[in-house]
Design an enzyme around this catalytic site. Sequence first.
Site, PDB file in Angstrom:
ATOM      1  CD1 TRP A  74     -56.710  -3.458  14.264  1.00 47.56           C
ATOM      2  CD2 TRP A  74     -57.881  -4.427  12.416  1.00 47.56           C
ATOM      3  NE1 TRP A  74     -57.577  -4.885  14.536  1.00 47.56           N
ATOM      4  CE2 TRP A  74     -58.013  -5.188  13.291  1.00 47.56           C
ATOM      5  CE3 TRP A  74     -58.492  -4.586  10.996  1.00 47.56           C
ATOM      6  CZ2 TRP A  74     -58.797  -6.584  13.101  1.00 47.56           C
ATOM      7  CZ3 TRP A  74     -59.030  -5.901  10.837  1.00 47.56           C
ATOM      8  CH2 TRP A  74     -59.347  -6.795  11.947  1.00 47.56           C
ATOM      9  CG  ASN A 103     -59.527   2.737   6.585  1.00 49.97           C
ATOM     10  OD1 ASN A 103     -59.261   1.366   6.645  1.00 49.97           O
ATOM     11  ND2 ASN A 103     -60.888   3.156   7.240  1.00 49.97           N
ATOM     12  N   GLY A 104     -58.354   0.904   3.893  1.00 48.35           N
ATOM     13  CA  GLY A 104     -58.931   0.084   2.825  1.00 48.35           C
ATOM     14  C   GLY A 104     -58.089  -0.624   2.305  1.00 48.35           C
ATOM     15  CD  GLU A 484     -74.430  -9.106  22.229  1.00 50.23           C
ATOM     16  OE1 GLU A 484     -74.043  -9.588  21.221  1.00 50.23           O
ATOM     17  OE2 GLU A 484     -73.551  -8.055  22.517  1.00 50.23           O
ATOM     18  CE  LYS A 488     -70.703  -6.765  23.769  1.00 47.92           C
ATOM     19  NZ  LYS A 488     -71.273  -7.304  22.749  1.00 47.92           N
ATOM     20  CD  GLU A 491     -67.041  -7.972  22.241  1.00 45.20           C
ATOM     21  OE1 GLU A 491     -66.475  -7.700  21.141  1.00 45.20           O
ATOM     22  OE2 GLU A 491     -68.164  -7.693  22.028  1.00 45.20           O
ATOM     23  CG  HIS A 507     -78.183 -32.870  21.625  1.00 42.17           C
ATOM     24  ND1 HIS A 507     -78.689 -34.130  21.205  1.00 42.17           N
ATOM     25  CD2 HIS A 507     -78.971 -32.144  22.302  1.00 42.17           C
ATOM     26  CE1 HIS A 507     -79.921 -34.098  21.346  1.00 42.17           C
ATOM     27  NE2 HIS A 507     -80.202 -32.849  21.970  1.00 42.17           N
TER      28      HIS A 507
END
Length: 611
Positions: A74, A103-104, A484, A488, A491, A507
């Site tokens: 990624w 990874n990192g 939430e 959902k 995404e 407002h």
Amino acid sequence: MCGIIAYIGRRDAKSILIEGLKRLEYRGYDSAGVAILEGAGDLQRARSVGRVQGLEELLGDGFNGSVGVAHTRWATHGGVSEPNAHPHVDDKKLGHGIALVHNGIIENYASIKQWLAKKNHVFESETDTEVLAHLIGELYDGDLEKAVQAALREVTGAYALAVICPKEPDTLVVARKGSPLMVGVGADEYVIASDSSAIVAHTKQAFTLEDYTVAKITRDSIRTSTVDNVEITPEIRELEVDLEEIELGSFEHYMLKEIYEQPEAIKRCFQGRLDLRDGQVRLGGISEFARKLATAKRIVFIGQGTALHAAMIGEYLIEHIAKIPAEVEFASEFRYRNPIVEPGTVVISISQSGETADTLAALTEAKQKGALTVGLVNVVGSSIARETDAGIYLRVGPEIGVASTKAFLGQVAVATMLAAYIGRRRFYSQDDLGSLLNEMDRIPSLISRVLEQSDDIKKATSRYINRENWLFLGRGMNYPVALEGALKLKEISYIHAEGMPAAEMKHGPIALIDDGMPVVFVATKNSQYEKVLSNIEEVRTRGGHVIAVATEGDTDIQSMCEDVFWVPDVAEPLQPLLTVVPLQLMAYHAAVMRGKDVDKPRNLAKSVTVE
Ligand code: AGP
């Protein structure tokens, strides 16, 4: 988040590595690669942008060996490209063919790269990982374990590593600091991976590498030591994950499977913790700190994304049931604003993966300032679970779908138990607790009842899937549920959805309402119900189409909305455990009808282990 799988044994490494990469796909990635030592040490490497299936096709009938490493990347340092994909190797001319996956983030890679360039190292990629491969190559003097230890003493940052070298064809070296890495112990073989989902098909005996640990592995031996070469003995344990838990089964997507697992997941979450006979909540992971929690001056929840929404519900529950001042912070904000943490402060980290970098860093900041830290985490043995003073595991089982569903419910369920646990040690009466526990015990069956509406929800959703802007509104604990629901939807279907308190709409955002705009109200019977009815009217008079999540039998709201999804009537503190379910189904059906990749949405990772 990147995924690592490595193998050393007597079986064909290629099939084990590819199958392992497929099990790690859910973590999110954009490229993949594999390196295998063939025979007496000929290193074969292949990398590709895109899906693991494309890499598998690239390998064809070649790559025959029993030692190898593989990776799903990624992108962090360096764009999405084949040269940036792992495995990376050390210098073509000066090196030893050393290949590694990582990874990192190596934070000081630039200075190391300059030092190596002065020694005529030539780099192919923009990545920090390749620099580490060259550094190990530069320090290699016939002993791979020692070269890895020496290199890791020079780097700062986070790493989970697997390294092989053609000159040592019977050796695999792995290491960990900050990014999780698990070692599966088989019969004359070892499977190393970023998480148990890629190990459990081969063995249930495993251990998690500690930070600053290096392991030198052969087919029939393993030596673990620190980067300073101090030997340590790992604690091998039985993995709590079963293979069928991570299999898709008859479902089309993991997300749908996990939505439907929720009744069973919440039953497991409550098991042994709700004592209806004695009217108690039993939470072994925090009992040592019961008094400190009951006398806390302030409780701060931290988390990101869905976990933050669960934290917002936790805030209401702690104040309503335990009567302790509570607040919620984005972990990413808390960690950098030098927060005031006075004596008596409890910081509660909520995280499904237990590896979210911002949440982990905020936890470290809270510990630094003397807070009592508690973790509400799903992955056993994860970094946050290990770093907190106390904790409560969600016990909802592995969550593979990138869009969190059963873990969110588990986070809310555990926050509810925690509030009751503390409340009962303060002003919450035995009668109140007794009736709450009885209702909590019914929740799994009530979730099942809500799930029966899936076809109706799909039908209603189909009318709006071409609308590119939605609003999600709610008051009280229905507000974080609205957030939430918006998360959902956006995404996995890529529809722009915004959640906010229902009162906030007037407002400014009410200007967005146009003819046919879908506006979702979480509008159960609660202390602000009447106010929500007025907000619904305000939307309807401006042409908005109202979709409501409402309490069964509420005929008033039914006459006001285009679509209504029903939830059984339960006490207000327990409503979020039901009201989120229709929103999960709505998001799922919208994404499927829009032809999106539900389990691997674009740009997303299952756990964001980088800042
Ligand atoms: C939720 O559907 C997302 N996958 C994301 O917001 C997630 O909740 C967030 O990244 C936090 O992850 P964690 O719970 O593993 O810490």
